[in-house]
Scaffold this motif. Sequence first.
Motif, PDB file in Angstrom:
ATOM      1  N   ALA A 127      51.131-115.484   9.780  1.00 16.18           N
ATOM      2  CA  ALA A 127      52.012-116.393  10.517  1.00 16.18           C
ATOM      3  C   ALA A 127      51.208-117.215  11.525  1.00 16.18           C
ATOM      4  O   ALA A 127      51.436-118.421  11.681  1.00 16.18           O
ATOM      5  N   GLU A 128      50.249-116.583  12.177  1.00 18.55           N
ATOM      6  CA  GLU A 128      49.394-117.318  13.121  1.00 18.55           C
ATOM      7  C   GLU A 128      48.511-118.317  12.381  1.00 18.55           C
ATOM      8  O   GLU A 128      48.247-119.410  12.883  1.00 18.55           O
ATOM      9  N   SER A 129      48.056-117.960  11.184  1.00 19.35           N
ATOM     10  CA  SER A 129      47.275-118.904  10.376  1.00 19.35           C
ATOM     11  C   SER A 129      48.112-120.117   9.992  1.00 19.35           C
ATOM     12  O   SER A 129      47.621-121.250  10.037  1.00 19.35           O
ATOM     13  N   ILE A 130      49.371-119.894   9.619  1.00 18.72           N
ATOM     14  CA  ILE A 130      50.264-121.002   9.285  1.00 18.72           C
ATOM     15  C   ILE A 130      50.426-121.914  10.491  1.00 18.72           C
ATOM     16  O   ILE A 130      50.313-123.135  10.389  1.00 18.72           O
ATOM     17  N   LYS A 131      50.689-121.323  11.658  1.00 19.86           N
ATOM     18  CA  LYS A 131      50.860-122.123  12.874  1.00 19.86           C
ATOM     19  C   LYS A 131      49.613-122.934  13.192  1.00 19.86           C
ATOM     20  O   LYS A 131      49.703-124.091  13.606  1.00 19.86           O
ATOM     21  N   LYS A 132      48.455-122.331  13.000  1.00 22.98           N
ATOM     22  CA  LYS A 132      47.195-123.023  13.289  1.00 22.98           C
ATOM     23  C   LYS A 132      46.959-124.176  12.309  1.00 22.98           C
ATOM     24  O   LYS A 132      46.564-125.262  12.708  1.00 22.98           O
ATOM     25  N   ILE A 133      47.212-123.942  11.034  1.00 24.01           N
ATOM     26  CA  ILE A 133      46.968-124.972  10.020  1.00 24.01           C
ATOM     27  C   ILE A 133      47.875-126.181  10.223  1.00 24.01           C
ATOM     28  O   ILE A 133      47.436-127.323  10.155  1.00 24.01           O
ATOM     29  N   ILE A 134      49.158-125.917  10.507  1.00 25.78           N
ATOM     30  CA  ILE A 134      50.106-127.042  10.628  1.00 25.78           C
ATOM     31  C   ILE A 134      50.239-127.546  12.058  1.00 25.78           C
ATOM     32  O   ILE A 134      51.022-128.443  12.322  1.00 25.78           O
TER      33      ILE A 134
END
Length: 141
Positions: free
Chosen positions: A129-136
Motif C-alpha cells: 500500500a505504501e508502494s502504491i502511494k509512493k508510485i502514484i
Amino acid sequence: MKKPYIILIIVTVFAMFLAGFYYERMHIKSNKEIWIGYNYTKFGKNEISFKPMYIERQSGINQLEEIFLYSKIIDHPTVDLAKYDIQLSFKSPVDQSFEYSSLLWFTKSGAILKLNGFNGFRSVNIDNAESIKKIIKYTEF
C-alpha cells in the motif's frame, strides 16, 4: 607520445557511455498512462476529480500492475464501499482508451482493491500500500 592517445581513448569511451546512459534514461517512455480520480463524496461534494499522473519510468507502472495482479483475493471487504479513496485507471496513450480501472481503499493494515472487470476484491499488505502511494504520489485529504 602514446600516453595522450590512451587518455583520449578513455575519455571518448567514458563520454560514449554517459551519452548512451543519458539517451536511455530520457527516451524510454511508458506504454501506459495512469489517471487518478480522487473521491470527494467523502467530504460532502458529489464529484470525482480525475487528473493524469506522470510516472517517470515504465518500471513504476510495471510494479504497480504486479502489486494489483498478485494481491490476495478476499471475500468480504471491511470498508465502506461507497467511500473509496481513489479510482486508478490505466490508459493507453496510443489509442487513448482506458485498459482497466480500479477502486482503492487505504486502510491501517494495507489497502483494499476492486479491479473493475474482475469479480471480487483484493487486499495488499501495508508495504505494498505504501508502494502504491509512493508510485502514484498519493495526496491524503
